[in-house]
Design an enzyme around this catalytic site. Structure first.
Site, PDB file in Angstrom:
ATOM      1  N   GLY A  43      -0.973   0.652  -4.987  1.00 20.87           N
ATOM      2  CA  GLY A  43      -2.267   0.070  -4.668  1.00 20.87           C
ATOM      3  C   GLY A  43      -3.369   0.699  -5.473  1.00 20.87           C
ATOM      4  N   THR A  99       9.048  -1.598 -15.341  1.00 22.26           N
ATOM      5  CA  THR A  99      10.002  -1.677 -14.240  1.00 22.26           C
ATOM      6  C   THR A  99      11.367  -2.207 -14.656  1.00 22.26           C
ATOM      7  OG1 THR A  99       8.030  -2.349 -13.028  1.00 22.26           O
ATOM      8  CG2 THR A  99      10.084  -2.265 -11.797  1.00 22.26           C
ATOM      9  N   TYR A 119      10.682  -4.223  -7.821  1.00 19.91           N
ATOM     10  CA  TYR A 119       9.418  -4.021  -8.529  1.00 19.91           C
ATOM     11  C   TYR A 119       8.575  -2.854  -8.039  1.00 19.91           C
ATOM     12  CZ  TYR A 119       4.650  -4.919 -10.205  1.00 19.91           C
ATOM     13  OH  TYR A 119       3.411  -4.795 -10.761  1.00 19.91           O
ATOM     14  N   CYS A 156       0.849  -1.188   0.000  1.00 22.45           N
ATOM     15  CA  CYS A 156       0.000   0.000   0.000  1.00 22.45           C
ATOM     16  C   CYS A 156       0.879   1.230   0.000  1.00 22.45           C
ATOM     17  CB  CYS A 156      -0.916   0.023   1.223  1.00 22.45           C
ATOM     18  SG  CYS A 156      -1.993  -1.423   1.361  1.00 22.45           S
ATOM     19  N   ASP A 216      12.595  -9.009 -17.647  1.00 21.77           N
ATOM     20  CA  ASP A 216      11.531  -8.651 -16.715  1.00 21.77           C
ATOM     21  C   ASP A 216      12.144  -8.427 -15.344  1.00 21.77           C
ATOM     22  OD1 ASP A 216       9.006  -8.010 -15.908  1.00 21.77           O
ATOM     23  OD2 ASP A 216       8.099  -9.916 -16.451  1.00 21.77           O
ATOM     24  N   ASP A 217      11.439  -7.664 -14.498  1.00 26.47           N
ATOM     25  CA  ASP A 217      11.969  -7.411 -13.151  1.00 26.47           C
ATOM     26  C   ASP A 217      11.955  -8.673 -12.303  1.00 26.47           C
ATOM     27  OD1 ASP A 217       9.206  -7.361 -11.641  1.00 26.47           O
ATOM     28  OD2 ASP A 217       8.972  -6.009 -13.326  1.00 26.47           O
ATOM     29  N   ASN A 224       0.729   0.281   5.966  1.00 28.88           N
ATOM     30  CA  ASN A 224       1.303  -0.463   4.852  1.00 28.88           C
ATOM     31  C   ASN A 224       2.074  -1.641   5.430  1.00 28.88           C
ATOM     32  OD1 ASN A 224       2.542  -1.326   2.442  1.00 28.88           O
ATOM     33  ND2 ASN A 224       4.276   0.041   2.766  1.00 28.88           N
ATOM     34  N   GLY A 225       1.724  -2.857   5.011  1.00 24.91           N
ATOM     35  CA  GLY A 225       2.423  -4.042   5.489  1.00 24.91           C
ATOM     36  C   GLY A 225       1.464  -5.148   5.843  1.00 24.91           C
TER      37      GLY A 225
END
Length: 490
Positions: A28, A301, A255, A2, A363-364, A101-102
């Protein structure tokens, strides 16, 4: 994952919170919310959707106050209903709004404690609401409202909570409160802006939010540190929990974070460039006589890494895919079905860059693998003679339990498989992964040699430890099938 923002200003902060959320939208896309405090009232506006969809002129006009917090949500735990949107609010003590966030890994035990011991009710499935009520209960113990009382409450949260978390809260009569888990897994940065009317402060998940708002980045909030900024603009800080092994999440650099952000004094852009250098060197070691004609990034990314790989290999770098800017990030789509459907809506190849060439796609990372399968096939359909695939990250073989949507091993293409088996499943002619030691060295860079990170999704090593049965529990609540059933029930 988030995005969170908190501001204490000398003027109204709602518009600034909105702007901060827009540059954290990549973190998010499920829901968004803003809470402001005008001295005597907390105003909360939130809902499902992108920031631009949740807030209109009327909603913004109601968000009065010079102190506020904001949140954009990407669901890992809980359901996808509007009740899960943040910030959450409780009216006792004082009135508190909180955004997080988490992910807590002892949510079930905490939920029981909050109900049975703290005598507080939890209305949603969100661990953020649990965290809010733990903080509220600990703050209520002091019977006073001071920075010291807030710090003691943060100490209580740290004693009772386990996991990765970065938190912003506004408390009526006090101001803004922010804190971070003792391992520093989830990011949180502090900024300052000087005005004629006095100092203004902001905290955010990424420094890019501070940049766009004109705040000078001061520093990252330390693991286990608490920050209180009063409504008058007074800054107070304290170490509220004994810091554990500092382990910022390495997947932020791989990412999630924007390349123009600084996390732990490390440039995300530079870290990704170094990932490309080390991966390019590995490709040369494995195939010194490679036949690669062109290096093509899978946007967005991987661009930094892909450009450096091309430089190391001495081959052309080309943009081979055009991205539809109006489709969200497929990795953070709520369900696998949405991710699969989004790939072709999101990317379209340029045939001239593929026709009769041996292309190395970069790709990442490769998580579930379904996106990679479709992109490899797109390259073949566009005329590529051979399609190689390079991942700037190691194989993702383990679930992430600190806020990233990797809930069950069965949903990870590399879990229990060799790289050769993954290569066959994806359908590319050659698959090469970054080594974990190279990834850590690339992110740490020359300024922080030997720095350690949370690499649990690659290594299976969890810095907080994990209770027996935990993974079975999250499989029941957080797998794509479980989320699908909850959406059907709404």
């Amino acid at each position: 994952m988030c995005g969170i923002v908190g501001i204490v200003g000398t003027t109204e902060v709602a518009a600034a919170l909105y702007d901060g959320l827009t540059v954290l939208q990549h973190r998010g896309q499920d829901a968004a919310g803003i809470a402001t405090a005008n001295g005597t009232q907390l105003r909360v506006q939130k809902g499902n959707g992108l920031v631009r969809d949740v807030f209109n002129a009327k909603a913004m006009s109601l968000l009065e106050g010079r102190v506020g917090i904001a949140h954009c949500r990407y669901p890992t735990a809980g359901s996808e209903g509007s009740d899960e949107a943040q910030p959450f609010y409780v009216n006792s003590p004082y009135g508190i709004a909180l955004a997080h966030n988490g992910n807590l890994i002892n949510t079930d035990a905490l939920r029981r404690e909050v109900f049975e011991q703290d005598r507080r009710n939890i209305n949603t499935h969100s661990d953020s609401e649990v965290l809010l009520n733990v903080f509220a209960h600990e703050l209520d113990k002091s019977r006073t409202l001071t920075p010291e009382a807030a710090f003691r409450a943060i100490e209580g949260v740290a004693r009772r909570s386990r996991g990765g978390y970065a938190v912003v809260a506004t408390v009526l009569g006090l101001g803004l409160v922010a804190f971070r888990d003792p391992h520093g897994i989830r990011p949180l940065v502090l900024g300052k802006r000087e005005t004629e009317a006095g100092n203004e402060y902001a905290v955010a998940s990424e420094s890019v939010a501070l940049d766009i708002l004109g705040f000078e980045r001061m520093r990252d909030i330390a693991p286990g540190e608490g920050v209180v900024i009063t409504a008058r603009g007074e800054l107070h800080t304290r170490q509220c929990a004994e810091p554990e092994a500092h382990s910022p999440c390495i997947f932020e650099y791989v990412y999630f974070a924007r390349p123009d952000s600084m996390i732990e004094n490390i440039s995300v852009h530079k870290a990704r460039m170094r990932m490309g250098v080390t991966l390019g060197e590995k490709i040369l070691r494995l195939r010194p006589d490679h036949d690669i004609d062109t290096v093509i990034p899978i946007p967005d990314t991987s661009r930094d890494a892909a450009l450096e790989i091309a430089n190391v290999l001495g081959v052309k770098y080309r943009e081979g895919f055009i991205k539809n800017r109006y489709v969200g990030r497929t990795f953070i789509m709520p369900g696998q079905g949405e991710r699969v459907k989004s790939v072709k809506r999101k990317l379209n190849p340029i045939p001239l860059e593929f026709r009769n060439r041996v292309v190395l796609l970069v790709d990442d990372s490769i998580v579930r693998g379904t996106t990679s399968q479709q992109i490899v096939q797109m390259a073949r359909d566009a005329g590529a003679r051979k399609v190689y695939l390079a991942s700037a990250a190691p194989p993702v073989r383990h679930p992430n339990i600190y806020g990233i949507d990797m809930p069950t091993p069965e949903e990870l293409i590399a879990h229990g498989r060799t790289e050769e088996e993954v290569e066959r499943m994806i359908g590319c002619d050659w698959l090469v992964y970054q080594d974990l030691s190279d990834l850590e060295a690339a992110v740490a860079g020359p300024k922080f040699p030997g720095m350690k990170f949370d690499t649990s999704c690659f290594s299976g090593e969890y810095v907080t430890g994990v209770e027996p049965g935990y993974f079975e529990g999250i499989k029941q609540s957080r797998s794509d099938d479980a989320k699908r059933q909850r959406r059907l029930a709404l």
